[in-house]
Design an enzyme around this catalytic site. Sequence first.
Site, PDB file in Angstrom:
ATOM      1  N   CYS A   7       0.854  -1.188   0.000  1.00  0.00           N
ATOM      2  CA  CYS A   7       0.000   0.000   0.000  1.00  0.00           C
ATOM      3  C   CYS A   7       0.890   1.238   0.000  1.00  0.00           C
ATOM      4  O   CYS A   7       2.111   1.134   0.030  1.00  0.00           O
ATOM      5  CB  CYS A   7      -0.891  -0.038   1.244  1.00  0.00           C
ATOM      6  SG  CYS A   7      -2.307   1.063   1.174  1.00  0.00           S
ATOM      7  N   CYS A  79      -3.899  -0.320  -3.427  1.00  0.00           N
ATOM      8  CA  CYS A  79      -4.307   1.044  -3.761  1.00  0.00           C
ATOM      9  C   CYS A  79      -3.646   1.434  -5.067  1.00  0.00           C
ATOM     10  O   CYS A  79      -2.628   0.855  -5.462  1.00  0.00           O
ATOM     11  CB  CYS A  79      -3.959   2.022  -2.642  1.00  0.00           C
ATOM     12  SG  CYS A  79      -2.201   2.336  -2.430  1.00  0.00           S
ATOM     13  N   CYS A  86       4.758   0.505  -7.671  1.00  0.00           N
ATOM     14  CA  CYS A  86       5.287  -0.787  -7.223  1.00  0.00           C
ATOM     15  C   CYS A  86       6.684  -0.985  -7.810  1.00  0.00           C
ATOM     16  O   CYS A  86       6.890  -0.788  -9.007  1.00  0.00           O
ATOM     17  CB  CYS A  86       4.364  -1.917  -7.690  1.00  0.00           C
ATOM     18  SG  CYS A  86       4.857  -3.555  -7.095  1.00  0.00           S
TER      19      CYS A  86
END
Length: 142
Positions: A7, A79, A86
């Site tokens: 997240c 999210c 990422c």
Amino acid sequence: MNILFLCTGNACRSQMAEGWGRHLASPGLHFDSAGIEAHGQNPRAIAVMAEAGVAISDQESTVVSDALLAWADRVVTVCGHADEHCPVLPAGTAREHWPLADPAKATGSEDEIQATFRATRDGVQRRVRDLIARLTTEEARQ
């Protein structure tokens, strides 16, 4: 199999997912969570999880590291920000995205904010149950 929930701040959604994963885990499934940043745990997330009988207060709010990414067989971003930012995953690491709204951004009365946190908790529980079922089925086929 090792599952990492990722997240933005590792404060609410990923913490809930880690807690549900550990609470509902089948043998051989291991769960952790991290954030692109570490914002500390959200007290409301801790409280609504405790209402459901899942203690997450001992979990840590951490920043994702190369070691965590190497540990993970699957990374679940929870999210949009984490999905967009990422880090590059090691070869063979599966990735999926759960577009969950941030309950920490809820507005209104305390009851309305708590209702938002509870709805997120329950939605995360459903998704984690589904993930565990899918992974257990995949493992049984192999």
